[in-house]
Design an enzyme around this catalytic site. Structure first.
Site, short mmCIF file in Angstrom:
data_model
loop_
_atom_site.label_atom_id
_atom_site.label_comp_id
_atom_site.label_asym_id
_atom_site.label_seq_id
_atom_site.Cartn_x
_atom_site.Cartn_y
_atom_site.Cartn_z
N ASN A 176 0.92 -1.26 0.07
CA ASN A 176 0.01 0.05 -0.13
C ASN A 176 1.02 1.30 0.06
OD1 ASN A 176 -1.80 1.91 0.68
ND2 ASN A 176 -2.28 1.44 2.68
N TRP A 177 1.10 1.72 -1.26
CA TRP A 177 2.16 3.22 -1.25
C TRP A 177 1.28 4.18 -0.49
CZ3 TRP A 177 3.99 3.02 -7.07
CH2 TRP A 177 4.86 1.66 -7.38
N LYS A 178 0.39 4.28 -0.43
CA LYS A 178 -0.47 5.41 0.13
C LYS A 178 -0.12 6.77 -0.37
CE LYS A 178 -0.38 3.25 4.70
NZ LYS A 178 -0.19 3.41 6.23
N HIS A 202 -9.63 1.25 4.44
CA HIS A 202 -8.19 1.33 5.12
C HIS A 202 -8.61 2.46 6.47
CE1 HIS A 202 -4.29 2.54 6.40
NE2 HIS A 202 -3.86 1.58 5.81
N GLU A 254 -7.14 4.88 7.44
CA GLU A 254 -6.77 6.33 7.13
C GLU A 254 -8.08 6.73 6.50
OE1 GLU A 254 -2.96 5.50 5.54
OE2 GLU A 254 -2.25 4.90 7.37
N GLU A 289 -5.91 -4.81 10.26
CA GLU A 289 -4.76 -3.69 10.63
C GLU A 289 -5.16 -3.16 11.85
OE1 GLU A 289 -2.52 -2.66 6.84
OE2 GLU A 289 -4.55 -1.60 6.90
N GLY A 307 2.16 2.27 10.94
CA GLY A 307 3.17 3.05 10.77
C GLY A 307 3.96 3.47 12.20
N SER A 342 2.90 -2.21 10.62
CA SER A 342 4.62 -2.14 10.82
C SER A 342 5.00 -3.81 10.41
CB SER A 342 4.74 -2.05 12.26
OG SER A 342 4.29 -0.25 12.39
N GLY A 389 2.68 -1.11 4.40
CA GLY A 389 2.78 0.29 3.89
C GLY A 389 4.01 0.82 3.84
N GLY A 390 4.83 1.25 4.87
CA GLY A 390 6.16 1.81 4.74
C GLY A 390 7.11 0.89 4.03
P1 PGA Z 1 2.63 0.07 7.79
O1 PGA Z 1 1.17 0.31 6.92
O2 PGA Z 1 3.01 -1.02 7.12
O3 PGA Z 1 3.48 1.28 7.27
O4 PGA Z 1 2.38 0.08 9.21
C1 PGA Z 1 0.23 -0.71 6.88
C2 PGA Z 1 -1.01 -0.18 6.14
O5 PGA Z 1 -1.34 0.91 6.82
O6 PGA Z 1 -1.53 -0.74 5.27
#
Ligand code: PGA
Length: 251
Positions: free
Chosen positions: A9-11, A96, A98, A167, A173, A213, A234-235
């Site tokens: 997930n590049w966000k 998600h 967010e 999640e 994050g 994470s 994500g990251g």
């Molecule tokens: P993260 O994000 O791996 O940076 O914690 C995961 C996500 O939000 O899908």
């Protein structure tokens, strides 16, 4: 049997040129050393049409990070499921945390998005998970059960087409990862809810990813759990070495 999947997930990261470069680098790495699981990259909308033709579709699937809850029309700034599909993308992340917290996406809105995604042959990667206060109050099970209402109105056939991602918001994050036991416990609970609603076979066939994470150093022990079928990353999806390190947890 259900699939093991690692999805990135590049966000809201990477401009178009950087995104193309990242997709190319990942494609080269995974063509040279084939993964033992399905791999998906979910990118900002503007990257989709450029990224889909440069990755080998047999190795890397491409998806969006969201889509509209309306079919088409006067919804300035929105991108429909049909538009996403027309780029060659095959997946879409929906729900998600967010999107739920910053953009007010509700159970009802997400139900519409899931239906539109499926109507356009996109595979939803549907996210659920509790915030820290809910975990501290031991309410995580009720929270995920309530969030599943968006997808529990689907027919068994349609439910069989979706991927779930658990999640915990406190792990996204933050560098705080759920322990393998915490992940296994809630994934098994989620699967039990699916079994109750749709029966054992549908539950057994549903891939449930862990996100929050996830890193090369913890992916193996997370994915080793019987009910954890991969990760939503994500990251660590923004660097090929890290993302591949997580994909290689299945080797
Ligand atoms: P993260 O994000 O791996 O940076 O914690 C995961 C996500 O939000 O899908």
């Amino acid at each position: 049997m259900r699939k093991n999947i690692v999805a990135g997930n590049w966000k809201m990261n990477k401009n178009l040129q950087e995104g193309i470069a990242l997709a190319k680098e990942l494609n080269e790495a995974l063509t040279a050393d084939k993964p033992n699981c399905d791999v998906v990259i979910c990118t900002p909308f503007i990257h989709l049409a450029s990224v889909t033709p440069i990755v080998d579709a047999a190795i890397i699937g491409v998806g969006a990070e969201n889509c509209a809850d309306k079919v088409s029309g006067a919804y300035t700034g929105e991108v429909s499921a049909e538009m996403v599909a027309s780029t060659g993308a095959q997946y879409v992340i929906l729900g998600h945390s967010e999107r739920r917290s910053y953009y007010g996406e509700t159970v009802e809105i997400l139900e519409e998005k899931v239906k539109l995604a499926l109507a356009n042959n996109l595979t939803p990667i549907f996210c659920i998970g509790e915030v820290l206060e809910e975990r501290q109050a031991e309410k995580q099970n009720e929270v995920v059960a309530a969030q599943l209402a968006s997808v529990f109105t689907l027919s068994a056939e349609d439910f069989g087409k979706i991927i779930l991602a658990y999640e915990p918001v406190w792990a996204i994050g933050t560098g705080l990862t759920a322990t393998p036991e915490q992940a296994q416990d809630i994934h098994a609970y989620i699967r039990s809810l699916i079994a109750e609603k749709y029966g054992q076979e549908v539950a057994e066939n549903c891939s449930i990813l862990y996100g929050g994470s996830c890193k090369p150093s913890n992916a193996k022990e997370l994915f080793a759990n019987p009910d954890v079928d991969g990760g939503l990353i994500g990251g660590a999806a923004l660097k090929v070495a890290d993302f591949k390190g997580i994909i290689d947890a299945f080797k």
